[in-house]
Design a protein around this motif. Structure first.
Motif, PDB file in Angstrom:
ATOM      1  N   THR A 165       0.846  -1.186   0.000  1.00  0.00           N
ATOM      2  CA  THR A 165       0.000   0.000   0.000  1.00  0.00           C
ATOM      3  C   THR A 165       0.885   1.241   0.000  1.00  0.00           C
ATOM      4  O   THR A 165       1.862   1.316   0.738  1.00  0.00           O
ATOM      5  CB  THR A 165      -0.907   0.026   1.245  1.00  0.00           C
TER       6      THR A 165
ATOM      7  N   VAL B  13       1.719   4.902   1.060  1.00  0.00           N
ATOM      8  CA  VAL B  13       1.366   5.776   2.171  1.00  0.00           C
ATOM      9  C   VAL B  13       2.220   7.040   2.110  1.00  0.00           C
ATOM     10  O   VAL B  13       3.294   7.070   1.511  1.00  0.00           O
ATOM     11  CB  VAL B  13       1.575   5.082   3.542  1.00  0.00           C
TER      12      VAL B  13
ATOM     13  N   GLY C  87      -1.902   2.785   6.510  1.00  0.00           N
ATOM     14  CA  GLY C  87      -1.994   1.951   5.320  1.00  0.00           C
ATOM     15  C   GLY C  87      -2.937   0.778   5.462  1.00  0.00           C
ATOM     16  O   GLY C  87      -2.787  -0.228   4.773  1.00  0.00           O
TER      17      GLY C  87
END
Length: 440
Positions: free
Chosen positions: A285, A287, A389
């Motif tokens: 993810t 971030v 995240g």
């Protein structure tokens, strides 16, 4: 019974080859049929009733004739014992017996789990997830050794599943969440075998569910974090303390701070500061984390020429086991003696004990500390979710261990007009993220 092999020269084909025929005499009866073999008259020895050495692969061809003679003899004995009459059809069947269909080999759960892991590796699953399958495989092998039998896909039913869980819970004394991992991995494996490989199962994969139990998150209060920050440490421990503090100020996991490099740091367009932009190792993810003054100061402390390159590591991070071992010593020197209740479930029994906070501090404690202290300062859960995240906000709400304090704080602010940080176990903003860390 007398068996002969005869070359039928009168049946010669265009290539000059003649069929080899078997003739069998049974108590005055005579049966004959083709063997399916052919050769030229020059390649056949009439006296020995076999192929000459000039015939290609003569040895193998003669072995086949011997095998046919042996099969016919076995057939004749069976016919005679049953009191039946030998027929040409029976003779042909004896010469070319139908292949016995072998049952498909049993699929072993451990072996299929290994293959499934390789499939998932090819589909891009991360190393940490794949590692769980290895752990589950080891537990399954231990159960097989204990039970004295192998786990097969076709034989795996709910009774077997219950026996496995009982062994892991009582004999191995695994925690409930370790059992959850086993159930999750088996559920995915059997679902894959049924839905993508067409295997027939005795168990519905979704019924292999094991309940997950939330564990208490260990985190530092504002005062404990400050005591850790100002503690006098040996020079060998100071870098570990700095990395831990940096994670407390940013919420990074160990796997992310380990690989933090110059390319992750960007200045804001308006010149108001810098941010970290990175892709999380665990979830992939993306971030973005604002670098507070305290976090930026820690980066500056290690911003030497050797770390100036875009690909250079920004902080001195050791192996995770080493970091955790050093953190126990750092927490001891900082006097983090607060008693923390530890609740474990072993062998079906709940066990409670009090442990000093210094015994429980690990690198992941920093991430818990960031989350809880951010909530205590009034950060919206949705914002914290983005920084951490988390794909699901329920994951962020796991940090609701402090939500009772947060609720009290919010009610005081709304009903009594008190500030968000007026009475919060010392959680003052100036103590955490806005102070220049003292030199170690």
């Amino acid at each position: 019974m007398v068996t002969q092999f005869v070359l039928r020269k009168q049946k010669q084909n265009k290539a000059g080859e003649c069929p080899v025929q078997m003739v069998v005499y049974f108590d005055g009866a005579r049966l004959a049929c083709s063997t399916g073999e052919k050769c030229k008259p020059a390649d056949w020895n009439e006296d020995r009733q076999q192929f000459r050495r000039s015939y290609p692969l003569a040895e193998e061809a003669n072995d086949l004739l011997k095998l046919m003679a042996g099969n016919v003899l076995k057939w004749w004995r069976g016919v005679r014992a049953a009191g039946e009459v030998p027929t040409v059809a029976g003779l042909k069947a004896a010469l070319r017996p139908a292949a016995v269909e072998q049952p498909a080999p049993e699929l072993l759960v451990v072996e299929e789990l290994r293959r499934f892991r390789e499939v998932m590796r090819g589909r891009g699953l991360m190393w940490n997830t794949l590692r769980h399958y290895l752990v589950t495989s080891n537990w399954l092998r231990d159960f097989e050794a204990w039970a004295g039998r192998q786990l097969t896909v076709s034989g795996y039913d709910l009774a077997t599943h219950d026996a496995l869980l009982a062994y892991l819970r009582t004999e191995r004394e695994l925690s409930p969440n370790s059992l959850y991992t086993v159930g999750k991995d088996l559920r995915r494996l059997f679902g894959y075998l049924r839905d993508e490989r067409g295997q027939r199962l005795q168990v519905e994969p979704r019924r292999l569910r094991v309940a997950y139990e939330e564990t208490d998150k260990v985190f530092l209060s504002a005062q404990e974090l400050e005591r850790l920050r100002v503690a006098v440490l040996p020079t060998t421990l100071a870098p570990v303390r700095d990395v831990f503090l940096f994670c407390c100020y940013t919420g990074l996991r160990y796997s992310d701070v380990l690989q933090l490099h110059g390319g992750n740091v960007e200045a804001l367009p308006d010149g108001s500061g810098r941010v970290l932009r990175l892709t999380q190792t665990k979830t992939r993810t993306k971030v973005s984390v604002y670098l507070t003054a305290a976090a930026a100061a820690l980066l500056e402390r290690y911003a030497g020429p050797e770390r100036a390159g875009a690909g250079a590591r920004l902080l001195p991070v050791y192996q995770n086991q080493v970091m955790n071992r050093y953190l126990k010593r750092i927490a001891l020197l900082a006097g983090l003696e607060r008693a923390v209740e530890q609740v474990d479930v072993m062998g079906g029994q709940v066990r409670k004990r009090a442990a000093a906070l210094r015994e429980l501090v690990t690198m992941h404690t920093a991430r818990h500390t960031f989350a809880t202290q951010s909530l205590l300062r009034g950060m919206p859960v949705e914002v914290l979710q983005r920084i951490m995240g988390h794909a699901n906000i329920k994951t962020t709400l796991v940090y609701a261990k402090i939500m009772e304090d947060f609720q009290h704080q919010t009610m005081r602010r709304i009903w009594d007009g008190q500030g968000a940080t007026s009475d919060n176990a010392g959680a003052l903003d100036s103590q955490i993220c806005a102070v220049e860390p003292a030199a170690a």
